[in-house]
Write a protein that holds these residues in place. Sequence first.
Motif, mmCIF file in Angstrom:
data_model
loop_
_atom_site.group_PDB
_atom_site.id
_atom_site.type_symbol
_atom_site.label_atom_id
_atom_site.label_comp_id
_atom_site.label_asym_id
_atom_site.label_seq_id
_atom_site.Cartn_x
_atom_site.Cartn_y
_atom_site.Cartn_z
ATOM 1 N N LEU A 771 0.830 -1.151 0.047
ATOM 2 C CA LEU A 771 0.295 0.304 0.090
ATOM 3 C C LEU A 771 0.990 1.255 0.056
ATOM 4 O O LEU A 771 1.699 1.441 0.668
ATOM 5 C CB LEU A 771 -0.824 0.057 1.286
ATOM 6 N N ARG A 772 0.632 2.154 -1.027
ATOM 7 C CA ARG A 772 1.263 3.385 -0.902
ATOM 8 C C ARG A 772 0.581 4.352 -0.310
ATOM 9 O O ARG A 772 -0.642 4.463 0.080
ATOM 10 C CB ARG A 772 1.568 3.784 -2.476
ATOM 11 N N LEU A 773 1.353 5.562 0.073
ATOM 12 C CA LEU A 773 0.701 6.589 0.750
ATOM 13 C C LEU A 773 1.151 7.993 0.013
ATOM 14 O O LEU A 773 2.405 8.220 -0.180
ATOM 15 C CB LEU A 773 1.406 6.814 2.201
ATOM 16 N N ALA A 774 0.304 8.875 -0.323
ATOM 17 C CA ALA A 774 0.540 10.154 -0.927
ATOM 18 C C ALA A 774 0.365 11.245 0.328
ATOM 19 O O ALA A 774 -0.849 11.074 0.883
ATOM 20 C CB ALA A 774 -0.575 10.262 -1.920
ATOM 21 N N VAL A 775 1.045 12.100 0.478
ATOM 22 C CA VAL A 775 0.831 13.201 1.186
ATOM 23 C C VAL A 775 1.037 14.377 0.636
ATOM 24 O O VAL A 775 2.306 14.422 -0.088
ATOM 25 C CB VAL A 775 1.880 12.896 2.530
ATOM 26 N N ASN A 776 0.348 15.464 0.849
ATOM 27 C CA ASN A 776 0.511 16.594 0.271
ATOM 28 C C ASN A 776 1.534 17.556 0.836
ATOM 29 O O ASN A 776 1.671 17.436 2.057
ATOM 30 C CB ASN A 776 -0.865 17.546 0.185
ATOM 31 N N LEU A 777 2.523 18.353 0.094
ATOM 32 C CA LEU A 777 3.741 19.104 0.654
ATOM 33 C C LEU A 777 3.063 20.458 0.179
ATOM 34 O O LEU A 777 3.201 20.714 -0.986
ATOM 35 C CB LEU A 777 4.818 18.549 0.072
ATOM 36 N N SER A 778 3.240 21.418 1.058
ATOM 37 C CA SER A 778 2.783 22.795 0.615
ATOM 38 C C SER A 778 3.962 23.519 0.151
ATOM 39 O O SER A 778 5.204 23.064 0.490
ATOM 40 C CB SER A 778 2.350 23.472 1.859
ATOM 41 N N GLY A 799 9.433 3.443 10.410
ATOM 42 C CA GLY A 799 9.594 2.483 9.364
ATOM 43 C C GLY A 799 9.092 2.613 8.249
ATOM 44 O O GLY A 799 8.839 1.316 7.789
ATOM 45 N N MET A 800 8.416 3.589 7.737
ATOM 46 C CA MET A 800 7.708 3.715 6.834
ATOM 47 C C MET A 800 8.682 3.316 5.370
ATOM 48 O O MET A 800 9.740 3.963 5.337
ATOM 49 C CB MET A 800 7.027 4.768 6.449
ATOM 50 N N PRO A 801 8.410 2.314 4.592
ATOM 51 C CA PRO A 801 9.531 2.204 3.460
ATOM 52 C C PRO A 801 9.256 3.441 2.571
ATOM 53 O O PRO A 801 8.399 3.968 2.243
ATOM 54 C CB PRO A 801 8.718 1.052 2.572
ATOM 55 N N ALA A 802 10.405 4.014 2.329
ATOM 56 C CA ALA A 802 10.935 5.328 1.615
ATOM 57 C C ALA A 802 10.169 4.981 0.241
ATOM 58 O O ALA A 802 9.166 6.095 -0.441
ATOM 59 C CB ALA A 802 12.190 5.727 1.384
ATOM 60 N N ASP A 803 10.224 4.017 -0.672
ATOM 61 C CA ASP A 803 9.724 3.581 -1.933
ATOM 62 C C ASP A 803 8.051 3.745 -2.154
ATOM 63 O O ASP A 803 7.383 3.988 -3.200
ATOM 64 C CB ASP A 803 10.279 2.658 -2.681
ATOM 65 N N LEU A 804 7.560 3.708 -0.700
ATOM 66 C CA LEU A 804 5.981 3.702 -1.037
ATOM 67 C C LEU A 804 5.592 5.051 -0.190
ATOM 68 O O LEU A 804 4.293 5.160 -0.107
ATOM 69 C CB LEU A 804 5.522 2.441 0.161
ATOM 70 N N LEU A 805 6.258 5.963 0.137
ATOM 71 C CA LEU A 805 5.820 7.261 0.370
ATOM 72 C C LEU A 805 6.051 8.069 -0.868
ATOM 73 O O LEU A 805 7.116 8.381 -1.375
ATOM 74 C CB LEU A 805 6.872 7.942 1.290
ATOM 75 N N GLU A 806 4.918 8.848 -1.126
ATOM 76 C CA GLU A 806 4.802 9.724 -2.326
ATOM 77 C C GLU A 806 4.446 10.995 -1.836
ATOM 78 O O GLU A 806 3.240 11.273 -1.448
ATOM 79 C CB GLU A 806 3.892 9.135 -3.449
#
Length: 946
Positions: A771-778, A799-806
């Motif tokens: 499962l990927r996570l998308a987070v808005n960055l201002s 511990g979040m995998p970096a490649d699954l963080l967007e």
Amino acid sequence: MSPAARPLVEILAVAGIGGIALRRAAEDGAFRIAEHNELAARWLGLDRGGARGTGLERLWQRADEMTTWAELVLALERGTTFETRLPARADGRPALTVVGAPAPQESFWLVLTPAEGAPPPTPAAAAEPDLLDAVGAVLEDVLYVLELDLDCRLAVTWTLGPVNALVGAVPSGGTSWAEVVAVDDRAAWRDRNLAVLTGRPATCRYRLRARNGDDVVVEDHAVPRRDDAGQVCGLVARVRRIAEPPSLEPGPAPAAASEPGLAALARRAEARLVARLDAEGGVLQVLHAPADGDDGGDADGAERGAREALMAALAAARGQLAALIREADPLAEASALDLAGEPAELVPLGDGTALLIVDAPAPAPAGLAETPPAPRDAAAAESEAERWWPVLETVVDGIITCDAKGIVGGLSHSAARLFRTTSAEAGGRPLDELVSVPPGEESDLVAMLHDAAESGQRLGELVARREGGEIVPIEVTVSRLAGGERAGLLVTVRDVTARREAEETIRRLASRDPLTGLPNRLLFDDRLTQTVERARRNPQEFAVMLLDLDRFKLVNESLGMAKGDQLLREVARRLVLVLRRSDTVARLGGDEFLLLLPGCRGAEAAAKVAQKILDVMRQPYAVDGQELSATASVGIALFPHDGSDAETLVRNADTALYRTKEQGRNSYQFYTGDMNARAFERLVLETQLRRALERGELALHFQPLVSAETGAITAVEALVRWFHPELGRVPPGEFIPLAEETGLILPIGQWVLTEACRQVREWQRLGFAELRLAVNLSGRQFKQRNLVDIIRRVLQATGMPADLLELELTESALMEDVGESVSRLQAIHDLGVQFAVDDFGTGYSSLAYLKRFPIRCLKIDRSFVKDVTTDPNDAAIAQAIVALAEMMKISVVAEGVETREQLAMIRRFRCHELQGFLFCGPQAPDEMLELLRSGRRLEVDAEPAD
């Protein structure tokens, strides 16, 4: 060095300030350390008390500070101010700001303060009142400090020294020192303050209302005071009675009475006695007396008796002489008196001493009477002038002698240079051919001079007429030569051209913006206040406008501040051209301009002017051969409807400007009453938002992204929500822009990133590993210099995998500084984190820049998806974005998919993922987990309903 030097450096120490007094040595002309306090000794490594009398090299002995020492030496020789910063040392010395300024009697003062975190010099906070009284009692001078308040007015912050003895009512903190300055002299005092606020020391003379109600003439020398940023924030002033008048700017020392030229003058004057007296009336040196023969031989007994008689008379009159010396006007050439019945003259020398000249043989010793000598005829007056002429020739100011009718007798060298003539050519001519009142004024010059001689008034509005018709502004001082009603005049003239130019420059700098030449806020406020007063007396309407350039910051950041300044100058030029001569355009600073339109009556007239301004602003600007575009936003307030005073009008125009920016910029808005209500609501919302995070009122919701091919959930986007206990659910469209503007988005954004990573990592451990996570960055978050470190710490902590963080960024945030964006994106990408461009198609959409960014996917803005089935243009744009992404091997996400028809079109364009209410809206964490566990999919193959 003044006796007050030691107490003064100790007072500085009480205030937490290091003080060093330097004095020029008589023997070799070099400056040496005369006094210093304990703080200065500790910070600079001086021996306590042992450094007095040593050279300047003791101040900075380290090799890396020799340049500072050289700069100080240069400032001392030029008599200019000195300022430097010294870094902290390992031995405990703090970083220091060192400021120096010239002082009286060939001296120089250095003031040392810690460069960072220095407390303001307020002795009252650093010592007991009785200690301050004890220290202040030994001061000869009064010290006071003025600071600029928020309205750019100078207010008293503290006073020190014999204030009560000098002034009847001491100004309290926050009031103006002008309260104790004579009304007629306040303009000169204010002009001096303007000079100091430009960053250089300045001096003025004025009358103070003394404790007994009389006026006391004082000399007031001030130096600028600066804040931590180096900006002038006020001044420190020293007030001294004129009875001991020092020259507060370095200059040539007064001629010593022992010089051969003065002794020769004494002999030529055929005086019976010439003696130099100290401030107490004692004899320092006898230059000429009856027993001093010119041939060096012994004088006879009669002459010796005459000398003894004169010296006895001096001794008997010492106390009265001391009083006369203290009260003598240093600007006067001489004052007449009687010594033992004989006419005598007392000449102040400017250093606290005086010259006593007795003309006739002295009878038996007697007392001293302050009576004028018997009137002499014109020939005696001329003889007196001739006797003094060798001294007058050395005076920097020009000297003119004339008879009672104003016929010139002679000119000194300085006067001849001023008038560009010679003494021989000017002799016998009427004085009004050389000196006159300013053109256009009618006055009898000779009568004015006689009146000035009687009253002691200085004439400062006259002009000198040079050969060729040129006129020069001069200041004139007049004294009467002996001779009764037929007495001649001694006229001192001073060229004040440079001073007038300096005063004009100071006034211009104090009231004008240095970049554009427009009036600044001080001058604008003054004109606005006058306009309000006129409008109250003669009821009429006028308008105040506040103009702000739209997105000017982008110009500065992308093209540089130099081009930004050129753009501001061009904007100022256009504003001046588009308005009338009676209107005022002022620059507040940055890209803000204030406009005052006195003749603008009513909203309709103001709207026409505002629209005219906007039309002019929209025209392209040529800056260094480059064409720029700029628009403006305008807020308008009308008198008297939107305010009856200057402050209210400007504040309401600012409120209207804020509403203009809220509604899209490049327009104008009039102030309305409900704007203040909205501003108050916004203030309340901002206050509540600051506490929302610590009170746990913020929460995360997650909206899924699904595959356009399979309909399965591939990722979730974290969205922040605010649930206020009283206001209820606050829409993101209200508090997110507010958080951006106030900077609260930084702590909120970091909390969102941390909490979202923690939550999704928990779901991954429950079996949803991909499962990927998308987070808005201002945009404001993206500019943080420590953003890379923040992301690294969050990944390590959760511990979040970096490649699954967007991380999702808008085009505008990426394009503000392309070079910096590329560098920062690459540094984050090196951690393994992915990037998506949000709302693609609404901003720059530049392919040239897009290929430089390490982007994983593009998100087609919902505005295109909304009408993709009905608007061919939107469909074409969406299809072009997908085709572009395929060529660059970038994934595409369609936002805002709400209908089966939109889904069918998106699949036809071959979008990879979609997001919208067709599948699911934002869910609370528990609801999102249930959705994941249910394995629910979007039916992507179903045909849309008819």
